[in-house]
Design a protein around this motif. Structure first.
Motif, short mmCIF file in Angstrom:
data_model
loop_
_atom_site.label_atom_id
_atom_site.label_comp_id
_atom_site.label_asym_id
_atom_site.label_seq_id
_atom_site.Cartn_x
_atom_site.Cartn_y
_atom_site.Cartn_z
N GLY A 253 -2.24 -3.67 -2.76
CA GLY A 253 -1.55 -2.43 -1.98
C GLY A 253 -2.68 -1.87 -2.21
N TYR A 254 -3.49 -1.61 -3.14
CA TYR A 254 -4.52 -1.14 -3.56
C TYR A 254 -5.67 -1.42 -2.36
CZ TYR A 254 -3.39 2.48 -6.78
OH TYR A 254 -2.11 2.90 -7.32
N PHE A 255 -6.10 -2.65 -2.75
CA PHE A 255 -7.61 -3.60 -1.60
C PHE A 255 -6.81 -2.63 0.04
CE2 PHE A 255 -8.93 -7.55 -0.25
CZ PHE A 255 -10.03 -6.88 0.43
N HIS A 256 -5.52 -3.32 0.45
CA HIS A 256 -5.50 -2.26 1.50
C HIS A 256 -5.80 -1.42 2.40
CE1 HIS A 256 -3.27 -3.65 5.47
NE2 HIS A 256 -3.32 -2.57 5.89
N ILE A 257 -6.00 -0.31 0.87
CA ILE A 257 -6.65 0.93 1.37
C ILE A 257 -7.91 1.21 0.62
CG2 ILE A 257 -4.26 2.56 1.67
CD1 ILE A 257 -4.15 3.19 -1.13
N LYS A 258 -8.16 0.43 0.37
CA LYS A 258 -9.76 -0.49 0.40
C LYS A 258 -9.90 0.33 -1.14
CE LYS A 258 -11.60 -2.65 4.00
NZ LYS A 258 -12.49 -3.58 4.19
N ARG A 259 -9.31 0.79 -1.99
CA ARG A 259 -9.27 1.49 -3.08
C ARG A 259 -9.64 0.48 -4.27
NH1 ARG A 259 -5.00 5.49 -3.88
NH2 ARG A 259 -5.91 6.03 -5.97
N ALA B 268 0.48 -1.23 0.16
CA ALA B 268 -0.07 0.28 0.45
C ALA B 268 0.66 1.21 0.05
CB ALA B 268 -1.20 0.44 0.67
N LEU B 269 1.88 1.64 0.50
CA LEU B 269 3.19 2.43 0.64
C LEU B 269 3.65 2.23 -0.93
CD1 LEU B 269 3.96 4.26 2.83
CD2 LEU B 269 6.02 2.24 3.80
N LYS B 270 3.98 1.26 -1.17
CA LYS B 270 5.15 1.23 -2.62
C LYS B 270 3.54 1.95 -3.04
CE LYS B 270 7.97 -1.90 -4.59
NZ LYS B 270 8.37 -3.45 -4.23
N VAL B 271 2.79 1.26 -3.59
CA VAL B 271 2.06 2.31 -4.77
C VAL B 271 1.49 3.89 -4.59
CG1 VAL B 271 0.46 -0.26 -5.50
CG2 VAL B 271 -0.19 1.21 -3.59
N SER B 272 1.42 3.66 -3.42
CA SER B 272 1.51 5.31 -3.25
C SER B 272 2.44 6.45 -2.64
CB SER B 272 0.43 5.60 -1.34
OG SER B 272 -0.20 5.12 -0.79
N VAL B 273 3.18 5.50 -3.06
CA VAL B 273 4.45 6.08 -3.30
C VAL B 273 4.85 6.68 -4.66
CG1 VAL B 273 7.14 6.51 -2.71
CG2 VAL B 273 6.03 6.39 -1.12
N GLY B 274 4.52 5.05 -5.21
CA GLY B 274 4.77 5.47 -6.72
C GLY B 274 4.12 6.28 -7.66
N GLU B 275 2.67 6.45 -7.47
CA GLU B 275 1.77 7.04 -7.70
C GLU B 275 2.19 8.98 -7.19
OE1 GLU B 275 -2.03 5.58 -6.78
OE2 GLU B 275 -3.01 7.36 -7.16
#
Ligand SMILES: C[S@@+](CC[C@H](N)C(=O)[O-])C[C@H]1O[C@@H](n2cnc3c(N)ncnc32)[C@H](O)[C@@H]1O
Length: 471
Positions: free
Chosen positions: A319-325, A33-40
């Motif tokens: 990652g996205y599932f973890h942050i419920k997207r 979740a952290l990785k996809v968000s930083v990447g985004e």
């Protein structure tokens, strides 16, 4: 840039900073979740180097807020855990009003929703008060969240069907529908004041918790580490009126933590009160099991996953599932399955996701698909068991929970549900034994060098439920 270029060392740097600032904790279970968000955010800012981006968030408050808004889980809906609102309306407010009438002419009641996300929680409080009448008292409802975008959304108060998932609550009279948009009526909207505030540092905002009579702090501390939980609870201990009430989420507990709170079971909900509260503890009743699928932190299936070959869609999906997207997560799981159709973690991930959004047919279908590839996947049996348990088909649920623990004898959530199923069959001895087995399974995680946090924060919660049940 490909998110693969962000390595574990970078993530440690980001996670330390974010934890310090917000209390949000990242471990192996939500690393992606952290990785996809930083990447985004790096892509949005056209920055190639993770450390260069790190310097940006340290210096630029606005960018830091952008990243935080991606990292917080804003999952919420109206009358989530409906029983708590019933207890508020039927027990807590009448008791409080009667008590205050004795010392104040017209009682004033201050209610705070901390970590209010998109506003469904404080507005549900306002609706519950309206339903109860309570003409004889004045209410102040304040709400805060660290995520600025969530607060903007909450102030707008325009929702969609997604935020109405509590089937037994008819609150349609408080809204007006226009196509897919559902507008909250002004009479409720104007009852709540929203603040963008960080619970880790309330001095930086005008959100004033002091002398709150009731604090809602639900489904937030599951994302915090132990130190942060204690710090936040200490803030509540100071702010809450000595006869006040604290509502936590169904997965959250202060048991076995050094705090001044003890729990009361009122009606069918748990509420927390300061030890010196003058109103005695009511008789204990048996609580219904929590809705593990809907409210649990993301599943353990992702915890020890080692990425092999091209699993980048899966990595993003997790990652996205973890942050419920969930919509993006679903798409990414499906993309992964186009490349590797037998990818079991994606099949199980989708089953969890569909169970999470209440689509039991698809949840069961994806469990079956996973079991066709490998018939020893514990989580695939477990999800089917949960779905059937919720449908009250206890015969089938029992078989499935047994299969789950046959495949994975450390699956403590399945052990716990097995015990609950025995209770449904009125087999107290077996239930008792099974609660003990679950307690051992959770303890064993510690012996293996894993922390309870790693088992998902629900490890602590399940432990407290088992300890509560065992005789
Ligand atoms: C899962 S939502 C829960 C929403 C609502 N309480 C409910 O139960 O439906 C968790 C919320 O806590 C907020 N949050 C997390 N850390 C926070 C902090 N340090 N200060 C304030 N809010 C925070 C997140 O932004 C998110 O909106």
């Amino acid at each position: 840039m490909a998110i693969h270029e962000i390595n574990d060392q970078h993530l440690l740097t980001f996670s330390d900073f974010i934890r310090e600032k917000t209390g949000l904790t990242f471990d192996k279970s939500n690393w992606y979740a952290l990785k996809v968000s930083v990447g985004e955010r790096m892509s949005a800012k056209s920055v190639d180097q993770p450390l260069e981006y790190f310097m940006q968030i340290k210096d630029d408050l606005k960018e830091c807020e952008e990243l935080i808004s991606l990292l917080t889980v804003s999952e919420t809906y109206f009358f989530r855990d409906r029983r708590q609102f019933e207890v508020l309306r039927e027990h807590v407010l009448p008791e409080m009003i009667e008590r205050k009438k004795k010392t104040q002419g017209r009682p004033k009641i201050k209610i705070a929703s901390c970590g209010c996300s998109l506003g469904a929680e404080p507005y549900s409080i306002a609706i519950a008060i309206d339903q109860g009448g309570f003409q004889e008292a004045d209410f102040e409802i304040i709400a805060c969240d660290i995520n600025k975008k969530s607060i903007e959304f909450a102030r707008e108060a325009i929702y969609s069907d997604h935020y109405f998932r509590e089937p037994e609550t008819d609150i349609s009279g408080y809204f007006e529908r226009q196509g897919k948009k559902i507008f909250l009526k002004d009479s409720i909207k104007e009852k709540v004041r929203f603040y963008c505030a960080n619970l880790m540092d309330l001095s930086a905002s005008s959100f004033n918790l002091q002398d709150a009579d009731i604090i809602f702090f639900r489904n937030v501390l599951i994302y915090f580490n132990e130190d942060t939980v204690i710090k936040t609870i200490q803030v509540f201990e100071k702010a809450l009126d000595k006869n006040g009430y604290l509502f936590l989420g169904p997965f959250e507990t202060l048991m076995r933590r050094e705090t001044s709170f003890i729990f009361n079971e009122i009606g069918q909900a748990l509420v927390w009160r300061l030890k010196e509260a003058s109103v005695p503890v009511k008789e204990r009743v048996s609580l219904p099991p929590p809705n593990i699928v809907m409210d649990a932190p993301p599943p353990a299936v992702f915890v020890d996953k080692v990425i092999k070959g091209d699993e980048s869609h899966y990595e993003k999906a997790a990652g996205y599932f973890h942050i419920k997207r969930n919509q993006i997560a679903e798409k990414e799981f499906q993309e992964q399955l186009k490349i590797t159709p037998d990818h079991v973690p994606s099949l199980v991930g989708l089953a969890f996701l569909y169970a999470d959004v209440g689509d039991s047919v698809l949840a069961l279908e994806y469990c079956q698909k996973a079991l066709k590839v490998d018939n020893l996947i514990a989580d695939a049996y477990f999800i089917q068991g949960l779905v059937l348990f919720q449908m009250k088909d206890f015969e089938e649920a029992l078989k499935l929970f047994k299969k789950t623990v046959y495949c994975d004898d450390k699956h403590f959530v399945a052990q716990y549900f097995l015990a609950l199923t025995y209770k449904e069959f009125n087999r107290p001895q077996q239930a008792n034994h099974q609660f003990r087995v679950a307690i051992h399974a959770i303890d064993d995680l510690g012996k293996d060098g894993l922390t309870r946090e790693l088992a998902g924060h629900c490890g602590n919660y399940i432990l407290s439920l088992c300890l509560d049940n065992v005789t």
